[in-house]
Design a protein around this motif. Sequence first.
Motif, PDB file in Angstrom:
ATOM      1  N   LEU A  20       0.846  -1.184   0.000  1.00 12.40           N
ATOM      2  CA  LEU A  20       0.000   0.000   0.000  1.00 12.40           C
ATOM      3  C   LEU A  20       0.887   1.240   0.000  1.00 12.40           C
ATOM      4  O   LEU A  20       1.776   1.379   0.846  1.00 12.40           O
ATOM      5  CB  LEU A  20      -0.884  -0.021   1.252  1.00 12.40           C
ATOM      6  N   ARG A  21       0.681   2.122  -0.958  1.00 17.38           N
ATOM      7  CA  ARG A  21       1.504   3.337  -1.071  1.00 17.38           C
ATOM      8  C   ARG A  21       0.609   4.567  -1.065  1.00 17.38           C
ATOM      9  O   ARG A  21      -0.416   4.614  -1.759  1.00 17.38           O
ATOM     10  CB  ARG A  21       2.346   3.296  -2.348  1.00 17.38           C
ATOM     11  N   VAL A  22       1.016   5.568  -0.295  1.00 21.93           N
ATOM     12  CA  VAL A  22       0.246   6.806  -0.182  1.00 21.93           C
ATOM     13  C   VAL A  22       0.105   7.461  -1.551  1.00 21.93           C
ATOM     14  O   VAL A  22       1.086   7.632  -2.280  1.00 21.93           O
ATOM     15  CB  VAL A  22       0.920   7.774   0.807  1.00 21.93           C
ATOM     16  N   GLY A  23      -1.128   7.808  -1.890  1.00 21.40           N
ATOM     17  CA  GLY A  23      -1.386   8.513  -3.142  1.00 21.40           C
ATOM     18  C   GLY A  23      -1.602   7.627  -4.343  1.00 21.40           C
ATOM     19  O   GLY A  23      -2.001   8.119  -5.405  1.00 21.40           O
ATOM     20  N   GLN A  24      -1.365   6.315  -4.208  1.00 16.54           N
ATOM     21  CA  GLN A  24      -1.534   5.410  -5.338  1.00 16.54           C
ATOM     22  C   GLN A  24      -2.828   4.613  -5.187  1.00 16.54           C
ATOM     23  O   GLN A  24      -2.944   3.786  -4.278  1.00 16.54           O
ATOM     24  CB  GLN A  24      -0.348   4.446  -5.438  1.00 16.54           C
ATOM     25  N   PRO A  25      -3.823   4.842  -6.056  1.00 14.81           N
ATOM     26  CA  PRO A  25      -5.067   4.078  -5.991  1.00 14.81           C
ATOM     27  C   PRO A  25      -4.796   2.588  -6.206  1.00 14.81           C
ATOM     28  O   PRO A  25      -3.874   2.207  -6.939  1.00 14.81           O
ATOM     29  CB  PRO A  25      -5.907   4.654  -7.135  1.00 14.81           C
ATOM     30  N   VAL A  26      -5.591   1.753  -5.543  1.00 16.61           N
ATOM     31  CA  VAL A  26      -5.428   0.316  -5.682  1.00 16.61           C
ATOM     32  C   VAL A  26      -6.792  -0.342  -5.573  1.00 16.61           C
ATOM     33  O   VAL A  26      -7.686   0.134  -4.855  1.00 16.61           O
ATOM     34  CB  VAL A  26      -4.463  -0.229  -4.593  1.00 16.61           C
ATOM     35  N   GLU A  27      -6.969  -1.435  -6.295  1.00 19.95           N
ATOM     36  CA  GLU A  27      -8.231  -2.168  -6.242  1.00 19.95           C
ATOM     37  C   GLU A  27      -8.177  -3.169  -5.091  1.00 19.95           C
ATOM     38  O   GLU A  27      -7.192  -3.887  -4.932  1.00 19.95           O
ATOM     39  CB  GLU A  27      -8.490  -2.890  -7.568  1.00 19.95           C
ATOM     40  N   ILE A  28      -9.241  -3.219  -4.294  1.00 24.41           N
ATOM     41  CA  ILE A  28      -9.290  -4.107  -3.130  1.00 24.41           C
ATOM     42  C   ILE A  28     -10.656  -4.779  -3.053  1.00 24.41           C
ATOM     43  O   ILE A  28     -11.638  -4.282  -3.627  1.00 24.41           O
ATOM     44  CB  ILE A  28      -9.020  -3.348  -1.814  1.00 24.41           C
TER      45      ILE A  28
END
Length: 264
Positions: A91-99
Amino acid sequence: MFSGGQLGMAQQLEGDWLELATTGGSTIRVLKAAHPRARRLRLTVTPKGARVSYPRGTHPAQVSAFLRSHADWLEQKLDELNLLVKPLPPLRVGQPVEIPLRGERIWLDWDEGPYPRIASGEGVLTLILPRPHTRALPVARGLLASHLESLIRRDVSRWLAQYVPQLGLAPTALKVRPLKSLWGSLDTRDRINLDLALALAPPAALRYVLAHELCHLKVRNHSPRFWAQVETLFPNWQEQRDWLRQNGAVLKAELDRLVADVAD
């Protein structure tokens, strides 16, 4: 995907599972079951996952050694069925990710605001954090853990209103936290523990785990009488149990990525 013989030492877990880690970072969960008529160790792989059966009285070290000796075959079969838990990007701040969330795939997004909070939208969950982002990641993890717990408690409170009158019994407390291998438990003081990862699963899977633990208020073992009680409270429970067996390792890996290092 991985070269043969890369399975690490089998780690015995609570409940009916063994967990094996590969050097590539993947995790394999194997259902373990003592069989009264088994004469030897046996390993099977189906679309529901891997299972090792063994004669009663078999030492855990023998089971671990047996799994390691069949590492090539096990890894190949699970990879063919796409059941290996592959490493997830951090998980990285500012990077959208699908969960996953409540059995659906959504986007986890980021935004700026005057104070930390979570905003829910259609198909998106937004982490809103103020500048500067010196502690953004641990704050985000804390927000996510609190949000997931609130989803579980909201559902559980609604279902308890139905189940408690049926059972004539109630738990003394409810705790929601990350659990290493179990989905839920009932302690000797009638307190129910639920795995935080259940917020990522379909609500029906969470409901099955709750019903399962509630039924232990009446029957403390897994005898036919216990399963009859589960059937009364939650018909067709087998479908949800099988879903968790097939998808559980992925959910636990997703939860670890989202809320790792968050204190209970």
